[in-house]
Structure formats: C-alpha cells, structure tokens
Motif scaffolding. Structure first.
Motif, PDB file in Angstrom:
ATOM      1  N   LEU A  63       0.242  -1.104   0.099  1.00  0.00           N
ATOM      2  CA  LEU A  63       0.206   0.007   0.250  1.00  0.00           C
ATOM      3  C   LEU A  63       0.890   1.285  -0.589  1.00  0.00           C
ATOM      4  O   LEU A  63       2.327   0.791   1.072  1.00  0.00           O
ATOM      5  N   LEU A  77      -2.482   4.557   1.209  1.00  0.00           N
ATOM      6  CA  LEU A  77      -3.595   3.377   1.826  1.00  0.00           C
ATOM      7  C   LEU A  77      -3.919   2.714   0.181  1.00  0.00           C
ATOM      8  O   LEU A  77      -4.953   2.169   0.629  1.00  0.00           O
ATOM      9  N   THR A  78      -3.409   3.225  -0.601  1.00  0.00           N
ATOM     10  CA  THR A  78      -3.825   1.953  -2.190  1.00  0.00           C
ATOM     11  C   THR A  78      -2.995   1.237  -2.500  1.00  0.00           C
ATOM     12  O   THR A  78      -1.921   1.447  -2.330  1.00  0.00           O
ATOM     13  N   ASN A 107      -9.403  -4.256   4.087  1.00  0.00           N
ATOM     14  CA  ASN A 107      -9.830  -3.478   5.560  1.00  0.00           C
ATOM     15  C   ASN A 107      -9.226  -2.911   6.390  1.00  0.00           C
ATOM     16  O   ASN A 107      -8.743  -2.558   7.826  1.00  0.00           O
ATOM     17  N   ARG A 146      -5.459  -1.555   6.846  1.00  0.00           N
ATOM     18  CA  ARG A 146      -5.613  -0.037   6.593  1.00  0.00           C
ATOM     19  C   ARG A 146      -5.496  -0.179   7.913  1.00  0.00           C
ATOM     20  O   ARG A 146      -5.290   1.210   8.776  1.00  0.00           O
ATOM     21  N   ASP A 147      -6.566  -0.394   8.965  1.00  0.00           N
ATOM     22  CA  ASP A 147      -7.310  -0.323  10.300  1.00  0.00           C
ATOM     23  C   ASP A 147      -5.834  -0.135  11.393  1.00  0.00           C
ATOM     24  O   ASP A 147      -5.412   0.565  11.905  1.00  0.00           O
ATOM     25  N   VAL A 205      -2.708   0.027   9.976  1.00  0.00           N
ATOM     26  CA  VAL A 205      -2.231   0.872   9.990  1.00  0.00           C
ATOM     27  C   VAL A 205      -2.088   2.809   9.997  1.00  0.00           C
ATOM     28  O   VAL A 205      -1.986   3.303  11.088  1.00  0.00           O
ATOM     29  N   VAL A 206      -3.919   2.668   9.966  1.00  0.00           N
ATOM     30  CA  VAL A 206      -4.627   4.256  10.949  1.00  0.00           C
ATOM     31  C   VAL A 206      -4.218   4.272  12.173  1.00  0.00           C
ATOM     32  O   VAL A 206      -3.707   5.339  12.877  1.00  0.00           O
ATOM     33  N   HIS A 248       3.348   0.542   3.017  1.00  0.00           N
ATOM     34  CA  HIS A 248       3.300  -0.492   4.020  1.00  0.00           C
ATOM     35  C   HIS A 248       2.881  -1.701   3.603  1.00  0.00           C
ATOM     36  O   HIS A 248       2.217  -1.719   2.330  1.00  0.00           O
TER      37      HIS A 248
END
Length: 501
Positions: free
Chosen positions: A169, A173-174, A189, A192-193, A195-196, A227
């Motif tokens: 990513l 986060l693409t 997802n 991504r969570d 990472v966030v 990431h």
C-alpha cells in the motif's frame, strides 16, 4: 513442518497409535514429560505430552477431564508410557481421544521419553536449518526481482517464497501491488485499520478465526513510503519475518533512491514515451514502456490540457511527484499546454480524475483532460489520439472518456462517415488554406467549440473579435452556411472532430 504423523512413523521409537487419528496432522513444537494431573495449566500449545499416568486416577471421568484440558491448551498429542501406571492404554481413554481428535499413542517400556524428545527437537532443528538455507537462497532472488522489476516483482517473489498473500500500500492506503491473489476486501480493510491505528509503528498483527494479518512499515528514518501487508491461514515464523524484513528494506531502498537517479529515470521514460508517440519501434523501447503496463501488457493514455505552457510545466512536475508517491512507473511528456500521461490498462477514469483534482487543487480549476481506450503497447498512439479527441469536449476539472461513455465518436463506422463528410463538405475551406497558407479550419473549430461565443473563440485564437468575425464570415461564404444556426454548427463540429479522430 513436524507433525504427529511424522513422529509415529519413526520405527525406532515403536510408538502405537491408540486414538485420535483425525489429529495426526497437528504440528509439533516440542516434547515434554509431566506427571502432573493439571499439566494443561503449564502448557502453551503444540507440545507432545509424555506421561506414565502414575498420578492420574484410574477413572473414566479423570481420563476425560485430563485429555479435555490438554486439548483446550492446544497440545499436539499425548503419549502414555506403559509398564508403570498402566499395562496398556485404557480403551476408555482412547475413546475420549477419538472424540476430541487428540492423537493418543502408546510408548513401550524400553523406549525412554528422552528418545522421543530428542527425535522431535532434532527434526524441528533440521527443518529450521532447511528453512534458513532456503531463505538465504530466496534473498538474492528477491534482490534480483527488485532490481529488475521493481516493487511489483518483489511483492510477487515474496508471496511465492512465504506462500501467503502479500499487498503493498502507498501512503494513501491505495494498493500498489499484490500477489499471488488480491487480498479480499474485509482483510484489506483490516490491514488499513492497523496502519491507521499507528502509522509510525514498525509492524502490527491482527488474528481472526481463519487468517492472520501482518503489517510492516516501509520507510526510512522518519519518512514513511507505504506499508506491506501479509495475509495467511497460519502465523508467520521467524524465517518468514526475516524475509519480510528483507523485502521492506529493498522497498525502502527503491523508494529512497537518490533524487538525481529518480530524475534520470523520469527523463528516460519521457524520452521513451516521446519516441513511442513518434511511432518508433524496437524491443528495448517496448521493454521500457512495459514498466507502465498492467499485468496483461496493456496501457491507456491520458491527455491533460492546461491554460498555457507555464501551467502545463507546473502540472507536469506535480504529476511526476504524485505518481512517484504512489509507487507508479512515471511516463509523462509535456507538449506545449498538453501533458500526456501513460496509465496502466486496468486504471479507470476515476484515477485520471483524481490526478486532475490534485493538479486543480490550487484553485485554478482550468485544467481538463481526456482518457483514451485500453490498448496494447504497439497501439499507444491510437489511445493518445482518442484521448485528445475526448479532451476537446471536456470542461475545466473534467476528464472525458469517450469509450467508457459509449460516445458516437468512439465508434469506427461513425468516425469514418464523419471523415468522409469532412472531406466533401469542408473542401472549399481546406483548399483555401492550402493555397493561401491560412488556417481557417482552426478558426472554425475554435468558434464551434466555443459554441458560437465570439469572445471565447477570439481568446482561444489569440485574435481580436473583429478579426475572428471577418474570418468566420469568409467561411460562411465558402461553405454557403449560416453559423448562427445551432444545427449547422453541431454538424460541422462533428465533422471536424471526426476528422481529428
């Protein structure tokens, strides 16, 4: 992987399975001996528990509770040494093992527990050694993949080596690259969570009932480039984590390469794209262009039109920076107020629009564009041509996709009909331009694209309104038409656009 099945296959140990055959493929982590009735409280899972059962009550309830607790602790198997507490493994205990799926085997009196422990540990050590040898061979392959194919090839090599799904990513986060399969949306997802939750963290793990997700930060110093996520049915071992660390280092090196090297690559790609647009062919040229293609070797072009050359120069630089930030192979060429961009064939108009919005973020909003159809590398010029045509009908802040919108101008029979009508209907203007060195055709197109607005057309041509009006009147006389009529303007505009198509 060392399993219970492997252990029972060691003939020198003379082990006999008495129950729990459905669990023979459980993985062994170690072997321990214990005479504690509550041994499960001291175990972490994956063990072979060896016992004589001396302290275990000789009742069906005691055997059931003992094995149930061990199964809940995650033990791999239970071995009962006979000749002390038991002459043979009780059938009632074997029945419980069958019901739980916990392998239960009998250890004959002459076989010491230490022999079983040593066999398990030696096998685990041998497998770990083999894994380390394989990892040392995999690391050079990963390095070669990164050097020759960039991040996409490296992700593919890592996924094959650790036998798990890998996704890279960017900072938005693409997804930049994934292999061997796209990560399912729910797991993506979750990554991504992770990472966030803590973008600066070196790594994090999320375990569900059927998958384990691992995230590693790709960066250098305080800078984060993206990431790396890994999804698999089993948790990573030390060797897998070592290989992921190697991949992260290679990705960071690729993204943090000296700026001069990056600029040289961008210039090389610019020159390559220019040669391709001039229809120069060659295997070396095609090999470089393939860096910007999708896995199927397909590309599509976008042509952005700016208000002037200076705005196009600024926009070109911003495009380069944005694409590098998104881990993209950068193929950008500026031609006056136009900027031609090579996209992958699997990119959609939404991606081209997001880039346009980024360039218009300074408030100008005057940039527009057109996107061409998906083509092979050899047909790149066709995609550029249709992108230019699509851009003619775009307004500020808009990217037009004629093929995606099923425009008539994207249909070959329609374009051919318009081209034929163009040569016949506009012949007087074309002949006059050829004989007198004028460009009434361009004046007419500017007037029609401005929908008959004198001021906008004069500004586009860089002439005074009176000069434009004089030229348009001359065109009307040549063609015998009244350009105040909207239908006439529409027909002529379609002919001119069809000819350009």
């Amino acid at each position: 992987m060392t399993t219970v099945r492997w252990l029972l296959a060691q003939r020198r140990l003379e082990l006999t399975l008495r129950g729990g055959a459905t669990g023979l493929d459980r993985t062994l982590e170690c072997a321990v001996s214990s005479e504690l009735v509550n041994a499960a409280e001291w175990l972490s899972g994956g063990e072979v528990v060896l016992t004589t059962g001396l302290r275990l009550p000789h009742t069906a309830d005691a055997w059931r509770d003992y094995l149930t607790d061990l199964d809940a602790a995650g033990v791999a198997a239970v071995g009962v040494g006979v000749g002390f507490g038991y002459d043979q493994v009780p059938s009632e205990m074997a029945d419980v093992a069958d019901r739980l799926g916990v392998p239960l085997f009998e250890v004959p009196l002459p076989i010491p527990f230490s022999a079983i422990t040593r066999a398990v540990l030696d096998q685990i050590a041998a497998q770990r050694s083999a894994r380390l040898v394989a990892a040392t061979k995999a690391q050079p392959r990963m390095t070669r993949a990164a050097a020759s194919g960039g991040s996409t090839a490296l992700v593919r090599e890592l996924a094959e080596t650790i036998d798990q799904d890998v996704v890279l990513l960017d900072t938005a986060l693409t997804v930049v690259a994934d292999a061997p399969h796209p990560v399912v949306p729910v797991d993506l997802n979750r990554i991504r969570d992770l990472v966030v939750r803590d973008p600066a963290s070196a790594g994090a793990v999320w375990m569900t009932g059927d998958a384990t997700m691992t995230v590693a930060r790709v960066g250098s110093g305080g800078r984060t480039f993206g990431h790396l996520g890994v999804v698999g049915a089993v948790a990573l071992d030390d060797v897998d984590r070592m290989l992921i660390g190697h991949a992260v280092s290679l990705l960071a090196l690729e993204h943090a390469k000296p700026r001069q090297v990056a600029r040289d690559v961008v210039d090389l790609h610019d020159d390559t794209l220019t040669l391709a647009l001039d229809e120069v062919r060659g295997p070396g040229l095609r090999r470089i262009l393939a860096r910007g293609a999708d896995p199927g070797g397909r590309v599509r072009a976008v042509v952005y039109t700016f208000v002037d050359d200076d705005a196009a120069l600024v926009g070109c630089r911003r495009l380069v920076d944005e694409l590098e930030h998104r881990w993209r192979a950068v193929f950008v060429h500026r031609d006056g107020p136009e900027v031609i961009l090579l996209l992958r064939g699997d990119d959609h108009v939404e991606f081209a629009t997001s880039l346009l919005n980024m360039m218009n973020a300074n408030g100008s909003g005057g940039t527009c564009g057109g996107i061409g159809p998906v083509t092979d590398l050899d047909d790149l010029t066709e995609s550029v041509r249709q992108a230019r045509l699509a851009g003619r009908s775009a307004t500020g802040g808009q990217v037009v996709d004629l093929a995606g919108s099923r425009s008539l101008l994207a249909m070959d029979p329609v374009r051919q009909a318009l081209h034929d009508a163009f040569g016949e209907r506009l012949a007087p203007v074309l002949v006059y331009d050829d004989e007198h060195g004028t460009d009434l055709r361009a004046t007419l197109l500017a007037f029609l694209e401005a929908n008959g607005n004198w001021g906008a057309a004069a500004s586009a041509q860089g002439v005074h309104r009176h000069t434009l009006r004089h030229r348009i009147e001359r065109v009307e006389d040549m063609l015998g038409v009244d350009l105040a009529d909207a239908r006439t303007r529409a027909e002529l505009l379609l002919m001119l656009l069809g000819a350009n198509a």
